[in-house]
Design an enzyme around this catalytic site. Structure first.
Site, PDB file in Angstrom:
ATOM      1  CB  SER A 167      -7.016  20.202   0.861  1.00 25.44           C
ATOM      2  OG  SER A 167      -7.982  20.384  -0.135  1.00 25.44           O
ATOM      3  N   GLY A 169      -3.328  22.372   3.839  1.00 26.23           N
ATOM      4  CA  GLY A 169      -3.585  22.782   5.214  1.00 26.23           C
ATOM      5  C   GLY A 169      -4.282  21.695   6.005  1.00 26.23           C
ATOM      6  CG  ASP A 170      -8.300  20.604   5.205  1.00 25.55           C
ATOM      7  OD1 ASP A 170      -8.982  20.756   6.223  1.00 25.55           O
ATOM      8  OD2 ASP A 170      -8.478  21.266   4.174  1.00 25.55           O
ATOM      9  CB  THR A 171      -3.024  16.685   4.125  1.00 26.88           C
ATOM     10  OG1 THR A 171      -2.379  17.730   3.418  1.00 26.88           O
ATOM     11  CG2 THR A 171      -4.187  16.172   3.286  1.00 26.88           C
ATOM     12  CB  ALA A 174      -4.896  15.071   8.933  1.00 26.23           C
TER      13      ALA A 174
END
Length: 398
Positions: A167, A169-171, A174
């Site tokens: 994932s 995009g999420d990381t 973050a």
């Protein structure tokens, strides 16, 4: 694991309200750097991340929740919101990745929190950001990858857009959130001022898209899917050996000369089709086919030895199994063994990056149960009596 609170930002307290990936991964990064991370989970099953991952036993939680303490709090009821507020006001940093407007709905608006604690740093992660015409839309990492340009360029040219097996995009969101927090901590050190950090999934992806926008704006070029290559960058690809794939990156002129020698074809470096960077780019497919024909006659070990001998950037395409067997991973302590609370010892990626004076570390395993640290945090930190905590548990507030 290293006992005690060590690391570059030891002494910084973080309250993590997020769920699933972006907020919790930001919390993981901060915890690895030494922060005391208090994760707030909904009562009951806790963060849905506890059930993510592959395999019968889900162990992704053991990575993303390491270095964290867990409390439960129902943020959807007034008493839970008041309790969360008390906890947040003890912290240096608040991390959240709910839909924009959710904190405000819960009576935890950043402007109100900053009035009570002007030095608080609030990192907000969402699909589209806290303002703009799309801000109230639901947004997951995959949507951010699509809007930010990532998905369009990933995959084979004759197939629909693909995705990475993680994932990303999420990381990325973050990681930029963590970067923003560290910069905000530096600003606070000089001025005493806290602030709000607004990190959107699609904008985090956009940041790593290299010249994609500028190339279109100036040259009218829309980058397309190109499979395993970067168009015009050659040779740089994964090639097939007798026993599996092997990556070679020899796109610099001097390195290509060495590759041609390693292949026993020094004349290739003098061939006008391959002698320069631009020429190799124009004849990329032809050159890749030529190199692949050579690698396919050899084993990975044979090609690897030649690449090392001729100082050519190259390497095996690793799986997790390869990583656990590799002596360089071991020497660098890139993977460490963590004693978890319920599953025994599990190997996982170590804290990163490396510091010479203030090493990051995995100081504590992921909390096994939601609210595992309720008594410690609500009791010792907030001064609540055991019977009050018990009442809140009975009423479903914690």
């Amino acid at each position: 694991m290293i006992a005690g609170n060590s690391g570059s930002i030891a002494g910084i307290r973080v309250v993590e309200l997020g769920q699933l990936l972006a907020g919790p991964f930001c919390g993981q990064l901060l915890g690895d750097l030494g922060a005391d991370v208090i994760k707030v989970e909904p009562p009951g099953k806790g963060d849905p991340m506890r059930e993510w991952g592959q395999g019968e036993e889900k162990v992704q939680w053991e990575v993303i929740a390491r270095n964290k303490r867990s409390v439960t709090c129902n943020l959807r009821v007034p008493e839970g919101q008041a309790l969360a507020r008390r906890l947040i006001l003890t912290a240096d940093v608040l991390v959240e990745n709910f839909k924009p407007g959710t904190l405000e709905k819960w009576g935890l608006a950043p402007e109100d929190l900053l009035k009570e604690k002007p030095g608080l740093i609030i990192a907000r992660m969402s699909g589209y950001g806290q303002d703009g015409p799309y801000s109230d839309r639901a947004g997951f990492g995959g949507v951010g990858e699509a809007m930010g340009g990532w998905r369009y360029v990933v995959g084979e040219p004759d197939r629909p857009p693909s995705r990475m097996g993680i994932s990303i995009g999420d990381t990325l969101c973050a990681t930029y959130g963590c970067m923003g927090i560290l910069a905000a901590l530096h600003h606070r050190e000089r001025t005493g001022e806290g602030q709000v950090i607004d990190t959107a999934l699609y904008e985090a992806v956009l940041q790593v898209m290299e010249g994609l926008v500028a190339e279109y704006d100036y040259n009218g070029i829309v980058r397309e899917r190109s499979g395993s290559i970067l168009p015009g960058i050659a040779p740089s690809n994964v090639y097939t050996c007798k026993d599996g794939p092997f990556m070679i990156g020899a796109n610099k002129d001097a390195i290509f000369v060495r590759l041609a020698k390693a292949m026993g074809r020094p004349e290739l470096a003098e061939d006008e089709r391959y002698a320069t960077h631009l020429a190799r780019g124009r004849n990329q497919t032809e050159l890749d086919n030529l190199i692949n024909a050579w690698t396919s006659r050899h084993t990975i070990e044979e090609v690897d030895a030649l690449m090392i001998e001729h100082s050519i950037p190259a390497g095996r395409v690793y799986t997790a199994a390869d990583m656990l067997e590799d002596p360089h991973f071991a020497a660098r302590k890139a993977i460490v063994e963590v004693e978890t609370q319920e599953r025994g010892k599990i190997r996982m990626q170590n804290a990163f990056p490396k510091f010479s004076k203030t090493p990051s570390s995995i100081r504590r395993p992921a909390p096994a149960h939601p609210g595992q640290d309720n008594e410690e945090i609500y009791g010792a930190l907030l001064g609540m009596e055991p019977d009050e905590i018990a009442r809140l548990a009975t009423e479903g507030v914690v």
